[in-house]
Design an enzyme around this catalytic site. Structure first.
Site, short mmCIF file in Angstrom:
data_model
loop_
_atom_site.label_atom_id
_atom_site.label_comp_id
_atom_site.label_asym_id
_atom_site.label_seq_id
_atom_site.Cartn_x
_atom_site.Cartn_y
_atom_site.Cartn_z
N ALA A 74 49.74 37.35 104.65
CA ALA A 74 50.34 36.21 103.86
C ALA A 74 51.51 36.01 104.62
O ALA A 74 52.12 36.48 105.17
CB ALA A 74 50.32 36.26 102.35
N ASP A 75 51.71 34.59 104.61
CA ASP A 75 53.22 34.05 105.38
C ASP A 75 53.52 32.89 104.76
O ASP A 75 52.88 31.83 104.22
CB ASP A 75 53.01 34.14 106.99
CG ASP A 75 54.40 34.09 107.47
OD1 ASP A 75 55.10 35.11 107.58
OD2 ASP A 75 54.74 32.80 107.88
N SER A 76 54.83 32.62 104.62
CA SER A 76 55.39 31.35 104.23
C SER A 76 56.41 30.88 105.27
O SER A 76 57.36 31.58 105.74
CB SER A 76 56.09 31.48 102.77
OG SER A 76 55.52 32.22 101.84
N ALA A 112 50.56 30.50 103.24
CA ALA A 112 49.16 31.00 103.98
C ALA A 112 48.75 32.20 103.46
O ALA A 112 49.44 32.99 103.35
CB ALA A 112 49.09 30.56 105.45
#
Ligand SMILES: Nc1nc2c(ncn2[C@H]2C[C@H](O)[C@@H](COP(=O)(O)OP(=O)(O)OP(=O)(O)O)O2)c(=O)[nH]1
Length: 199
Positions: A74-76, A112
């Site tokens: 995940a990444d923001s 994501a």
């Protein structure tokens, strides 16, 4: 050996999976986010696509060494309406500068999540939230950063929306899980469909 692994050191992400009652383990992805982000920005990629690419890099890297395990990366990323992308603050002074840039304006936060198995992506989703930060006085910024630094230092927007971050905003559109760090609703729907979460 677990069938589901979260390739993240984010306490908020792990907390959301735990709250959903999932049986999973966590590991750090150890992806060079700074280098990958810089190259994607240089290639003209958008913050939305950068979140997707980083989430995929984390999931694919870890899954390539764990046959048969479903790995979630995940990444923001945070995009100001002037097109700039903010990253995690490096110091309290950096955090104050970020808050000055966000105050009195709207920003978008993209989170994501990508699932990978045997080194290949098998599912992905990107959530988007829109947040309108109210005008902030210098005195408020100084007091907020001094009080909240230990928690906001790990966040891309210098706030924890579920904590003191609530004092920063006039309006928020989007689900809280996307802001905290993952598009949980589509992720849980996929995990149920694949038997990795109780349906
Ligand atoms: N608890 C909480 N965390 C937030 C909030 N907004 C952003 N974050 C956190 C989620 C992520 O940990 C961090 C965004 O940075 P990254 O996406 O690069 O993830 P991080 O490096 O923390 O962990 P990871 O790469 O997954 O090991 O910001 C919020 O409102 N609440």
């Amino acid at each position: 050996m677990t069938q589901l692994l979260l390739a993240s050191q984010s306490s908020g992400r792990a907390a959301m999976l735990r709250a959903a009652g999932l049986d999973f383990e966590t590991t750090a992805a150890h992806v060079d986010e700074e280098a990958l982000t810089a190259s994607l920005l240089a290639a003209g990629q958008t913050p939305r696509n950068i979140a997707d690419a980083l989430a995929e890099a984390k999931a694919v890297k870890i899954s390539s060494r764990l046959p048969g395990v479903t790995v979630i990366g995940a990444d923001s990323t945070l995009a100001l309406d002037d097109g700039a992308m903010l990253t995690k603050p490096e110091s309290p002074e950096d955090a104050a500068g970020h808050l000055r840039r966000m105050a009195g304006a709207r920003h978008r936060l993209f989170s994501a999540a990508v699932a990978a198995r045997d080194g290949a992506p098998v599912w992905r989703a990107i959530g988007e939230a829109k947040l309108w930060m109210r005008p902030l006085s210098e005195a408020f910024i100084a007091d907020y950063v001094a009080r909240e630094w230990d928690s906001i230092r790990w966040t891309v927007g210098c706030y924890e929306i579920e904590g003191a971050g609530v004092t920063l905003f006039d309006r928020v559109e989007g689900d809280p899980w996307t802001i905290i760090g993952m598009p949980m609703l589509p992720l849980l729907a996929w995990l149920r469909a694949t038997g990795l979460a109780p349906s």
